[in-house]
Design a protein around this motif. Structure first.
Motif, mmCIF file in Angstrom:
data_model
loop_
_atom_site.group_PDB
_atom_site.id
_atom_site.type_symbol
_atom_site.label_atom_id
_atom_site.label_comp_id
_atom_site.label_asym_id
_atom_site.label_seq_id
_atom_site.Cartn_x
_atom_site.Cartn_y
_atom_site.Cartn_z
ATOM 1 N N ILE A 242 33.436 80.157 70.179
ATOM 2 C CA ILE A 242 34.873 80.078 70.478
ATOM 3 C C ILE A 242 35.650 79.833 69.191
ATOM 4 C CG2 ILE A 242 36.653 78.755 71.712
ATOM 5 C CD1 ILE A 242 34.486 77.994 73.739
ATOM 6 N N VAL A 243 36.797 80.459 69.084
ATOM 7 C CA VAL A 243 37.754 80.161 68.012
ATOM 8 C C VAL A 243 39.065 79.761 68.678
ATOM 9 C CG1 VAL A 243 39.028 81.050 66.017
ATOM 10 C CG2 VAL A 243 36.669 81.810 66.442
ATOM 11 N N THR A 279 42.618 75.649 62.677
ATOM 12 C CA THR A 279 41.833 76.687 63.340
ATOM 13 C C THR A 279 40.376 76.242 63.347
ATOM 14 O OG1 THR A 279 43.334 78.450 62.651
ATOM 15 C CG2 THR A 279 41.103 79.095 63.302
ATOM 16 N N VAL A 280 39.773 76.235 64.538
ATOM 17 C CA VAL A 280 38.422 75.692 64.719
ATOM 18 C C VAL A 280 37.499 76.789 65.253
ATOM 19 C CG1 VAL A 280 37.011 73.959 65.899
ATOM 20 C CG2 VAL A 280 39.359 73.398 65.195
ATOM 21 N N ALA A 281 36.314 76.893 64.651
ATOM 22 C CA ALA A 281 35.259 77.779 65.157
ATOM 23 C C ALA A 281 34.083 76.910 65.571
ATOM 24 C CB ALA A 281 34.842 78.783 64.088
ATOM 25 N N VAL A 282 33.637 77.049 66.821
ATOM 26 C CA VAL A 282 32.568 76.202 67.350
ATOM 27 C C VAL A 282 31.952 76.876 68.560
ATOM 28 C CG1 VAL A 282 34.030 74.903 68.954
ATOM 29 C CG2 VAL A 282 32.031 73.777 67.927
ATOM 30 N N GLU A 289 32.713 74.935 80.916
ATOM 31 C CA GLU A 289 32.904 73.610 80.338
ATOM 32 C C GLU A 289 34.037 73.638 79.319
ATOM 33 O OE1 GLU A 289 29.567 70.204 79.652
ATOM 34 O OE2 GLU A 289 29.274 72.115 78.630
ATOM 35 N N ALA A 290 34.097 74.721 78.529
ATOM 36 C CA ALA A 290 35.181 74.856 77.553
ATOM 37 C C ALA A 290 36.534 74.972 78.248
ATOM 38 C CB ALA A 290 34.928 76.077 76.672
ATOM 39 N N VAL A 291 36.593 75.710 79.362
ATOM 40 C CA VAL A 291 37.842 75.845 80.110
ATOM 41 C C VAL A 291 38.347 74.477 80.544
ATOM 42 C CG1 VAL A 291 38.872 76.705 82.255
ATOM 43 C CG2 VAL A 291 37.400 78.193 80.895
ATOM 44 N N SER A 305 39.710 83.462 70.614
ATOM 45 C CA SER A 305 38.646 84.312 71.155
ATOM 46 C C SER A 305 37.558 83.414 71.748
ATOM 47 C CB SER A 305 38.059 85.204 70.052
ATOM 48 O OG SER A 305 37.372 84.408 69.094
ATOM 49 N N PRO A 306 36.794 83.944 72.708
ATOM 50 C CA PRO A 306 36.772 85.310 73.226
ATOM 51 C C PRO A 306 37.880 85.548 74.244
ATOM 52 C CG PRO A 306 35.137 84.006 74.350
ATOM 53 C CD PRO A 306 35.728 83.111 73.300
#
Length: 325
Positions: A242-243, A279-282, A289-291, A305-306
């Motif tokens: 995710i970004v 801006t975070v990429a992980v 769970e991210a939602v 993204s995505p």
């Protein structure tokens, strides 16, 4: 150090009965020659210990002999009384037994150690649960505990989360229970399904049937080692990359709240086009769970993204608007 080892030898013999010198040496990490010297020292101190040669021989205490010495140092006693898992013991119905055991241990401690133990209990609180997490409903923990204690096979109906449909789908599993695990206040069953060791969250068990068949349990099973192996397997999962952009003032809090759901170390860049944003990429374990976690930050987080995650957040936000409109 030798006095500690002598007491450890005495307590091992009280616990296990007759033991070979080789077994004692392995447990105490000394040579068998040292064990025989220690046995002589115990005998000279008045402890009724003896050795017998032969294949069935070993070191043993005279039947009926016991000592009330706990063998605990001051630090060991403090650690035991402070960190005894009361929440975990209550969940499996052992809180009364734990309290009784601690009372007996307190009475066995030297009088000089008791004030230190009392001070430690009055000055340290151990709460293993995460902030904001309610205690789980565990109606089947007692039966699963019985299966673990008695090595009985079980059939369970387990609710697995369907991330696409957003629902829980029941599945039936016949399991060989190995043990129970409590991690951060959450209970899990470690069990084998068709020979494959897996982890089942107890709160997602919908039904349990205790079967007549004995569980198949490997003779050399090391439950703690098996748990470490399962953790390594879980950590190797790639998850969902995710970004997203997050307001800089909220970045630290987001990482604290989401750290257990992230499977990679977050990579953070300052957003030079929009001051005050990062801006975070992980990677997260699963998209659902991210939602749930990112939606809690409302307009302070924007997923780049995505696209599937952006659409899921949009749809969930619309559901919330419809509910409160």
């Amino acid at each position: 150090m030798r006095s500690d080892r002598l007491l450890a030898t005495l307590l091992l013999l009280q616990t296990y009965g007759r033991m070979s010198a080789t077994d004692l040496a392995g447990r105490l990490e000394v040579s068998t020659r040292t064990i025989y010297r220690d046995v002589d020292a115990l005998g000279a101190a008045g402890v009724p210990v003896y050795t017998e040669r032969g294949r069935l021989g070993g070191v043993a205490l005279v039947p009926g002999y016991r000592t009330d010495a706990s063998g605990l140092t001051a630090d060991e006693a403090r650690a035991l009384f402070v960190f005894a898992g009361r929440d975990a013991s209550a969940a499996v119905g052992l809180d009364a037994a734990l309290s009784s055991a601690l009372r007996k241990l307190m009475s066995a401690l030297p009088a000089a150690q008791r004030p230190d133990v009392d001070r430690a209990r009055e000055r340290v609180i151990v709460d293993p649960r995460h902030w904001g997490r309610q205690a789980e409903h565990l109606p089947h923990l007692d039966l699963l505990q019985q299966a673990v204690w008695t090595d009985r096979r079980v059939r369970v109906t387990y609710l697995r989360s369907d991330q696409v449909a957003g629902v829980d789908r029941p599945g039936s599993y016949t399991l060989d229970p190995y043990g129970l695990l409590v991690k951060a206040g959450v209970w899990y069953l470690i069990a084998a399904h068709r020979g494959d060791t897996r982890i089942f969250r107890v709160s997602r068990v919908d039904r349990v049937t205790l079967l007549r068949q004995p569980a198949t349990r490997p003779a050399e099973l090391d439950l703690e080692a098996e748990w470490r192996r399962l953790q390594r397997v879980d950590e190797r999962r790639e998850g969902v990359a995710i970004v997203f952009r997050v307001r800089s003032a909220r970045t630290a809090m987001l990482f604290r709240m989401c750290r257990f759901a992230m499977t990679t170390q977050p990579q953070v860049d300052r957003d030079h086009d929009a001051e005050g944003w990062d801006t975070v990429a992980v990677s997260f374990r699963v998209e659902a769970e991210a939602v749930a976690m990112l939606l809690a930050f409302a307009a302070d987080v924007e997923v780049v993204s995505p696209g599937s995650l952006r659409r899921s957040l949009r749809d969930r936000a619309r559901e919330v608007v419809r509910l409160y409109s």
